[in-house]
Write a protein that holds these residues in place. Sequence first.
Motif, PDB file in Angstrom:
ATOM      1  N   VAL A 114       0.846  -1.200   0.000  1.00  0.00           N
ATOM      2  CA  VAL A 114       0.000   0.000   0.000  1.00  0.00           C
ATOM      3  C   VAL A 114       0.877   1.244   0.000  1.00  0.00           C
ATOM      4  O   VAL A 114       0.609   2.224  -0.704  1.00  0.00           O
ATOM      5  CB  VAL A 114      -0.948  -0.009   1.213  1.00  0.00           C
ATOM      6  CG1 VAL A 114      -1.700   1.323   1.316  1.00  0.00           C
ATOM      7  CG2 VAL A 114      -1.944  -1.163   1.124  1.00  0.00           C
ATOM      8  N   GLY A 115       1.964   1.206   0.783  1.00  0.00           N
ATOM      9  CA  GLY A 115       2.885   2.345   0.849  1.00  0.00           C
ATOM     10  C   GLY A 115       3.563   2.623  -0.482  1.00  0.00           C
ATOM     11  O   GLY A 115       3.709   3.775  -0.895  1.00  0.00           O
ATOM     12  N   ILE A 116       3.978   1.558  -1.181  1.00  0.00           N
ATOM     13  CA  ILE A 116       4.593   1.743  -2.499  1.00  0.00           C
ATOM     14  C   ILE A 116       3.570   2.273  -3.494  1.00  0.00           C
ATOM     15  O   ILE A 116       3.845   3.196  -4.270  1.00  0.00           O
ATOM     16  CB  ILE A 116       5.205   0.418  -2.991  1.00  0.00           C
ATOM     17  CG1 ILE A 116       6.333  -0.038  -2.058  1.00  0.00           C
ATOM     18  CG2 ILE A 116       5.743   0.576  -4.414  1.00  0.00           C
ATOM     19  CD1 ILE A 116       6.862  -1.432  -2.362  1.00  0.00           C
ATOM     20  N   ASP A 117       2.370   1.713  -3.459  1.00  0.00           N
ATOM     21  CA  ASP A 117       1.306   2.138  -4.390  1.00  0.00           C
ATOM     22  C   ASP A 117       0.973   3.621  -4.228  1.00  0.00           C
ATOM     23  O   ASP A 117       0.734   4.336  -5.202  1.00  0.00           O
ATOM     24  CB  ASP A 117       0.038   1.321  -4.159  1.00  0.00           C
ATOM     25  CG  ASP A 117       0.203  -0.152  -4.509  1.00  0.00           C
ATOM     26  OD1 ASP A 117       1.170  -0.481  -5.221  1.00  0.00           O
ATOM     27  OD2 ASP A 117      -0.626  -0.962  -4.055  1.00  0.00           O
ATOM     28  N   SER A 118       0.950   4.074  -2.966  1.00  0.00           N
ATOM     29  CA  SER A 118       0.527   5.442  -2.676  1.00  0.00           C
ATOM     30  C   SER A 118       1.654   6.460  -2.801  1.00  0.00           C
ATOM     31  O   SER A 118       1.403   7.662  -2.771  1.00  0.00           O
ATOM     32  CB  SER A 118      -0.044   5.512  -1.254  1.00  0.00           C
ATOM     33  OG  SER A 118       0.981   5.271  -0.298  1.00  0.00           O
ATOM     34  N   GLY A 119       2.887   5.981  -2.928  1.00  0.00           N
ATOM     35  CA  GLY A 119       4.025   6.888  -2.965  1.00  0.00           C
ATOM     36  C   GLY A 119       4.564   7.228  -1.596  1.00  0.00           C
ATOM     37  O   GLY A 119       5.506   8.019  -1.472  1.00  0.00           O
ATOM     38  N   ARG A 120       3.990   6.666  -0.555  1.00  0.00           N
ATOM     39  CA  ARG A 120       4.486   6.921   0.803  1.00  0.00           C
ATOM     40  C   ARG A 120       5.904   6.378   0.969  1.00  0.00           C
ATOM     41  O   ARG A 120       6.707   6.958   1.696  1.00  0.00           O
ATOM     42  CB  ARG A 120       3.545   6.280   1.825  1.00  0.00           C
ATOM     43  CG  ARG A 120       3.924   6.553   3.274  1.00  0.00           C
ATOM     44  CD  ARG A 120       2.865   6.018   4.228  1.00  0.00           C
ATOM     45  NE  ARG A 120       3.232   6.293   5.598  1.00  0.00           N
ATOM     46  CZ  ARG A 120       3.984   5.487   6.345  1.00  0.00           C
ATOM     47  NH1 ARG A 120       4.433   4.364   5.842  1.00  0.00           N
ATOM     48  NH2 ARG A 120       4.284   5.802   7.589  1.00  0.00           N
ATOM     49  N   THR A 121       6.198   5.276   0.304  1.00  0.00           N
ATOM     50  CA  THR A 121       7.558   4.753   0.278  1.00  0.00           C
ATOM     51  C   THR A 121       7.996   4.622  -1.177  1.00  0.00           C
ATOM     52  O   THR A 121       7.190   4.333  -2.063  1.00  0.00           O
ATOM     53  CB  THR A 121       7.667   3.388   0.983  1.00  0.00           C
ATOM     54  OG1 THR A 121       6.699   2.492   0.431  1.00  0.00           O
ATOM     55  CG2 THR A 121       7.422   3.532   2.461  1.00  0.00           C
ATOM     56  N   GLU A 122       9.272   4.844  -1.410  1.00  0.00           N
ATOM     57  CA  GLU A 122       9.779   4.880  -2.785  1.00  0.00           C
ATOM     58  C   GLU A 122      10.319   3.537  -3.247  1.00  0.00           C
ATOM     59  O   GLU A 122      10.197   3.184  -4.422  1.00  0.00           O
ATOM     60  CB  GLU A 122      10.852   5.971  -2.889  1.00  0.00           C
ATOM     61  CG  GLU A 122      10.241   7.354  -2.775  1.00  0.00           C
ATOM     62  CD  GLU A 122      11.210   8.415  -2.269  1.00  0.00           C
ATOM     63  OE1 GLU A 122      10.950   9.607  -2.537  1.00  0.00           O
ATOM     64  OE2 GLU A 122      12.211   8.064  -1.603  1.00  0.00           O
ATOM     65  N   ALA A 123      10.939   2.772  -2.338  1.00  0.00           N
ATOM     66  CA  ALA A 123      11.504   1.477  -2.723  1.00  0.00           C
ATOM     67  C   ALA A 123      11.347   0.500  -1.573  1.00  0.00           C
ATOM     68  O   ALA A 123      11.723   0.801  -0.437  1.00  0.00           O
ATOM     69  CB  ALA A 123      12.976   1.624  -3.090  1.00  0.00           C
ATOM     70  N   GLY A 124      10.808  -0.667  -1.867  1.00  0.00           N
ATOM     71  CA  GLY A 124      10.664  -1.703  -0.862  1.00  0.00           C
ATOM     72  C   GLY A 124      11.902  -2.580  -0.812  1.00  0.00           C
ATOM     73  O   GLY A 124      12.363  -3.084  -1.837  1.00  0.00           O
ATOM     74  N   PHE A 125      12.457  -2.730   0.387  1.00  0.00           N
ATOM     75  CA  PHE A 125      13.550  -3.671   0.644  1.00  0.00           C
ATOM     76  C   PHE A 125      13.052  -4.589   1.748  1.00  0.00           C
ATOM     77  O   PHE A 125      13.260  -4.335   2.937  1.00  0.00           O
ATOM     78  CB  PHE A 125      14.817  -2.945   1.107  1.00  0.00           C
ATOM     79  CG  PHE A 125      15.546  -2.197   0.016  1.00  0.00           C
ATOM     80  CD1 PHE A 125      16.624  -2.772  -0.646  1.00  0.00           C
ATOM     81  CD2 PHE A 125      15.160  -0.918  -0.341  1.00  0.00           C
ATOM     82  CE1 PHE A 125      17.298  -2.077  -1.643  1.00  0.00           C
ATOM     83  CE2 PHE A 125      15.825  -0.216  -1.338  1.00  0.00           C
ATOM     84  CZ  PHE A 125      16.898  -0.800  -1.993  1.00  0.00           C
ATOM     85  N   SER A 126      12.367  -5.674   1.362  1.00  0.00           N
ATOM     86  CA  SER A 126      11.680  -6.459   2.384  1.00  0.00           C
ATOM     87  C   SER A 126      11.467  -7.911   1.957  1.00  0.00           C
ATOM     88  O   SER A 126      10.398  -8.457   2.113  1.00  0.00           O
ATOM     89  CB  SER A 126      10.326  -5.802   2.710  1.00  0.00           C
ATOM     90  OG  SER A 126       9.814  -6.291   3.927  1.00  0.00           O
ATOM     91  N   ASN A 127      12.538  -8.530   1.409  1.00  0.00           N
ATOM     92  CA  ASN A 127      12.474  -9.935   1.017  1.00  0.00           C
ATOM     93  C   ASN A 127      11.345 -10.188   0.011  1.00  0.00           C
ATOM     94  O   ASN A 127      10.638 -11.182   0.078  1.00  0.00           O
ATOM     95  CB  ASN A 127      12.303 -10.839   2.236  1.00  0.00           C
ATOM     96  CG  ASN A 127      12.787 -12.258   1.972  1.00  0.00           C
ATOM     97  OD1 ASN A 127      13.933 -12.472   1.588  1.00  0.00           O
ATOM     98  ND2 ASN A 127      11.912 -13.231   2.153  1.00  0.00           N
TER      99      ASN A 127
END
Length: 339
Positions: free
Chosen positions: A138-151
């Motif tokens: 949800v955070g990536i979709d909304s732009g709240r986070t820019e890059a996911g580093f989470s396995n």
Amino acid sequence: MSRRRSRLSTLATAGTVLALAAGLSACGDDDTEKSAGSSGAAKGSVVIGAASNGAAEEITLDVPEVASIRAQLPKSVTEDGKLTIGLGMLPAGSAPLGFLGDDQKTVTGSEPDLGRLVAAVFGLEAEPKNATWENLFVGIDSGRTEAGFSNITDTEERKKKYEFACYRKDNLGFELRKEADWNFDGTYKSLAGKTVAVASGTNQEKILLEWRDKLKSEGKKLDVKYFADNNSIHLALNSKKIDAYFGPNPAIAYHITQSASTPQATRSGGTYSGAGASLQGLICATAKKGSGLAKPLAEAINYLIENGQYAKLLETWNLKDEAVRTSQVNPPGLPITNS
């Protein structure tokens, strides 16, 4: 998420899980963790393994900004001076990948640490944003986070919405007693006559049961055992009731480091791609499709590979056997039928 990812945290001992859970909120996300882009280090350096409660030895790595890579970033990423790193490690965390440190502030682990190294290559401050697995996306979709580093595993289904820069093999592993005189050689035939524990309802169970059926058709036997929890698995392993545990390799690597100085020491008996025999599964930095981030993320990771920081990161977290030679942008992922 794949079932493989959902079982990663289960290998931690009950005590470790309780300790981690005590420090992490069960809410949807949490912005209170220490940024630790440098974690007290000077600009151009990054602390790895900070506050890891013995899971890793803390080291400081020099990581200069690379202007040619930074120049590829969208202005929306550079204008605030931060790279927001998406983590899906709530509520309990998963050592050695991501968990709340012993200072109760720093989100530590191999995943946020790689995000910090990449941010340093970009000349940006790392800002981890921890959430539940679902809210990570949800955070990536909304732009709240820019890059996911989470396995996050590279799958063809996820490519409909995301772009990838891959940085680690997505492996399953075999955990053996330290004195065991055999290893998994990459084929099911090496498991003939063995008794192997596996968690129910997981990708690794599906693979193991397929191997059992193949051996049966050849007149050979593979016993598959199930236990209520990981403490029971390790008791069975140490008492020689089973020959191996087959599970997510990062969690196995963590348990090996934690048991190393005890009479119950274990070791790795080999790894196997979580995607199966025909494809090496990959773990990737994940950004919104069309964001333009996958290429600079891959170039930053390749800079870290070429200059040694990447190898030191994996060594620190005992994940050397998951190293990739190069970071690829959107390589073939798990097919939709297996995602």
